[in-house]
Design a protein around this motif. Structure first.
Motif, PDB file in Angstrom:
ATOM      1  N   GLN A  82      25.409   8.012   8.921  1.00  0.00           N
ATOM      2  CA  GLN A  82      24.414   7.041   9.362  1.00  0.00           C
ATOM      3  C   GLN A  82      24.999   5.629   9.294  1.00  0.00           C
ATOM      4  N   ILE A  84      24.091   1.822   8.191  1.00  0.00           N
ATOM      5  CA  ILE A  84      23.096   1.184   7.332  1.00  0.00           C
ATOM      6  C   ILE A  84      23.249  -0.332   7.248  1.00  0.00           C
ATOM      7  N   LEU A 101      21.641   8.360  12.544  1.00  0.00           N
ATOM      8  CA  LEU A 101      20.527   7.439  12.311  1.00  0.00           C
ATOM      9  C   LEU A 101      21.074   6.028  12.183  1.00  0.00           C
ATOM     10  N   GLN A 103      19.887   2.575  10.652  1.00  0.00           N
ATOM     11  CA  GLN A 103      18.826   2.177   9.720  1.00  0.00           C
ATOM     12  C   GLN A 103      18.431   0.705   9.809  1.00  0.00           C
ATOM     13  N   SER A 104      19.065  -0.052  10.677  1.00  0.00           N
ATOM     14  CA  SER A 104      18.958  -1.501  10.537  1.00  0.00           C
ATOM     15  C   SER A 104      18.521  -2.201  11.825  1.00  0.00           C
ATOM     16  N   LEU A 128      15.573   3.309  12.232  1.00  0.00           N
ATOM     17  CA  LEU A 128      14.605   2.768  11.288  1.00  0.00           C
ATOM     18  C   LEU A 128      14.445   1.280  11.572  1.00  0.00           C
ATOM     19  N   GLU A 130      14.288  -2.266  10.063  1.00  0.00           N
ATOM     20  CA  GLU A 130      14.642  -2.961   8.814  1.00  0.00           C
ATOM     21  C   GLU A 130      13.690  -4.123   8.591  1.00  0.00           C
ATOM     22  N   MET A 166      13.142   0.651   6.608  1.00  0.00           N
ATOM     23  CA  MET A 166      14.184   0.418   5.606  1.00  0.00           C
ATOM     24  C   MET A 166      14.066  -1.005   5.089  1.00  0.00           C
ATOM     25  N   SER A 206      13.305   4.270   3.587  1.00  0.00           N
ATOM     26  CA  SER A 206      14.626   4.093   2.975  1.00  0.00           C
ATOM     27  C   SER A 206      14.651   2.806   2.179  1.00  0.00           C
ATOM     28  N   ARG A 225      19.798   4.698  -1.049  1.00  0.00           N
ATOM     29  CA  ARG A 225      21.167   4.433  -0.614  1.00  0.00           C
ATOM     30  C   ARG A 225      21.972   3.984  -1.837  1.00  0.00           C
TER      31      ARG A 225
END
Length: 238
Positions: A82, A84, A101, A103-104, A128, A130, A166, A206, A225
């Motif tokens: 992923q 991040i 994925l 995440q940010s 995701l 953030e 996240m 997350s 994380r």
């Protein structure tokens, strides 16, 4: 040196697993309800792969160039990769087909570029949102009051699917003080979930890193994380 490092990683992995289990149990959940993602910034691939051999299933990189330099050597048959870290729109094309994925995502512009590049590859990218939960100027992420607006703007974009939220909370002098930020995130997460918006599934919350993942789980996180608590202190000048 490598043997000692491997031994330390194994010890740390077991300890983190134990703490995740304890925190999950305190919230009425099971260990399997929590995803343990290892933040692998600056970590050598052989060490990452050793952690995967212990049972680690998720790894996350912060920097595009580092991810690309390691990509061919990760044991991705046994782990999910992923992204991040903060992602620039001009680098989306370099990783969109390589990660499971992102995440940010914190802007319409970035979501639109992920959608565009994903369409080129014939894939749907999971993302995701953030959230800058502490409203810090020094951190990326959309402010909490604008989350709903962002989701409304991107919910119909093709080839992306919003899977959750996240955050990285402000640095506090004790993990317990972060709980107010984690609780606020969880409330937003629950509120969005209740709206049942098409193409928006709040599957992942997350939050929580090495210093505060235990408290994050107590506040509702289902993904943490963890980097230095697993791999030890790292040289971020590398």
């Amino acid at each position: 040196m490598t043997e000692k490092l491997f031994s330390d990683v194994e010890y740390n992995y077991k300890l983190i697993e134990q703490r995740i289990s304890e925190a999950a149990e305190k919230t009425g959940r099971k260990r399997d309800d929590i995803t343990f993602l290892a933040a692998t910034k600056t970590v050598d691939v052989e060490v990452i792969n050793y952690a995967i051999s212990l049972g680690l299933k998720y790894i996350g990189e912060n920097r595009v160039q580092e991810l690309l330099s390691k990509y061919e050597r990760y044991d991705l048959d046994n782990a999910s990769l992923q992204f991040i870290g903060h992602l620039q729109t001009n680098k989306v094309r370099q990783i969109v087909d390589k990660v499971d994925l992102i995440q940010s995502v914190d802007s319409v512009k970035l979501a639109k570029e992920i959608s565009k590049q994903s369409e080129k590859h014939g894939i749907t990218s999971d993302i995701l949102i953030e959230v800058n939960i502490g409203d810090e100027d020094s951190k990326s992420g959309i402010d909490a009051s604008s989350v709903y607006e962002l989701i409304d703007e991107i919910k119909d974009f093709p080839n992306i699917s919003v899977k959750g939220l996240m955050c990285i909370p402000p640095i506090c002098d004790s993990p317990q003080k972060n709980s107010k930020f984690f609780d606020k995130m969880n409330n937003i997460f629950i509120d969005i979930s209740a709206k049942n918006i098409d193409n928006i599934s709040m599957d992942i919350l997350s939050m929580g890193m090495s210093a505060d993942y235990y408290e994050a789980i107590l506040s509702g996180a289902n993904m943490v994380r963890v980097g230095s608590s697993l791999f030890g202190a790292r040289d971020y000048q590398r």
